[in-house]
Design a protein around this motif. Structure first.
Motif, PDB file in Angstrom:
ATOM      1  N   SER A 107      80.966 -18.411  11.332  1.00 34.63           N
ATOM      2  CA  SER A 107      80.459 -17.196  10.695  1.00 34.63           C
ATOM      3  C   SER A 107      79.783 -17.482   9.361  1.00 34.63           C
ATOM      4  O   SER A 107      79.577 -16.573   8.560  1.00 34.63           O
TER       5      SER A 107
ATOM      6  N   THR B 203      74.287  -9.776  14.455  1.00 40.67           N
ATOM      7  CA  THR B 203      73.171 -10.379  13.729  1.00 40.67           C
ATOM      8  C   THR B 203      72.462  -9.271  12.972  1.00 40.67           C
ATOM      9  O   THR B 203      72.167  -8.212  13.542  1.00 40.67           O
TER      10      THR B 203
ATOM     11  N   ASN C  61      80.519 -13.688  13.211  1.00 35.63           N
ATOM     12  CA  ASN C  61      79.537 -14.167  14.184  1.00 35.63           C
ATOM     13  C   ASN C  61      79.416 -13.306  15.437  1.00 35.63           C
ATOM     14  O   ASN C  61      78.910 -13.757  16.450  1.00 35.63           O
TER      15      ASN C  61
ATOM     16  N   HIS D 241      74.211 -13.663  10.362  1.00 33.22           N
ATOM     17  CA  HIS D 241      75.427 -12.926  10.720  1.00 33.22           C
ATOM     18  C   HIS D 241      75.863 -12.090   9.517  1.00 33.22           C
ATOM     19  O   HIS D 241      75.816 -12.574   8.385  1.00 33.22           O
TER      20      HIS D 241
ATOM     21  N   THR E  15      77.121 -17.797   6.685  1.00 37.53           N
ATOM     22  CA  THR E  15      75.920 -16.988   6.545  1.00 37.53           C
ATOM     23  C   THR E  15      75.530 -16.885   5.079  1.00 37.53           C
ATOM     24  O   THR E  15      76.407 -16.927   4.197  1.00 37.53           O
TER      25      THR E  15
END
Length: 179
Positions: free
Chosen positions: A106, A144, A141, A137, A108
């Motif tokens: 996850s 999006t 996850n 993300h 990001t």
């Protein structure tokens, strides 16, 4: 002893910040994906640049978040020379949770919401900066979120940490401060 965040930001917290900053965003919920390859079918249905995000630590204890287009080859064995830091390796799950409040899979750019002390240095792929919109993300996850390049700049400036833009197209990545 590492400090674990008492309560990392949630997706709702992230979107509240987006709304406060005037950042337009569109989110698609989907099954959890852990690698660029796993999400190929999802990405095919979404316009714009799709990312891979690497949480790194150098041998001296500095932390980096590299955000690149999924197809960009990031040469970790060369990147430290460009950034002027010690050799880089992947950061631990414990450091990832402590500094960015997310778990592996996850990672990001949006996790910088959990780095108010600006302990992480952000490294942005030049190719990613050419994509419109850009997809990350939203802290987990299983979705999006797309935002524009202009809104990406708003988010990064609000965070306020150190940022480099990096051209990964050559054998030796070339980096310069992002402004």
């Amino acid at each position: 002893m590492m400090k674990t965040p008492s309560k990392p930001a949630s997706r709702a917290d992230l979107f509240k910040l987006f709304d406060h900053l005037g950042i337009a965003h569109h989110t698609l919920d989907h099954r959890p994906v852990f690698t660029v390859e796993e999400g190929a079918d999802i990405k095919a249905a979404l316009p714009g640049g799709h990312t891979k995000n690497l949480f790194l630590k150098d041998k001296d204890g500095a932390f980096f978040l590299v955000c690149a287009l999924g197809q960009t080859q990031v040469r970790l064995n060369q990147l430290h020379k460009t950034l002027g830091c010690a050799r880089l390796s992947f950061g631990s799950e414990e450091h990832l949770l402590e500094l960015l409040g997310v778990t592996p899979g996850s990672v990001t750019l949006f996790a910088l919401i959990n780095d108010p002390d600006r302990r992480v240095t952000l490294v942005l792929d030049e190719a990613l900066l050419a994509a419109e919109p850009i997809n990350f993300h939203p802290l987990k996850n299983n979705a999006t979120t797309a935002i524009s390049q202009a809104d990406l700049a708003v988010f990064i400036r609000n965070w306020g940490g150190r940022v480099y833009r990096c051209d990964f197209s050559g054998d030796l990545p070339q980096a310069e401060p992002w402004t």
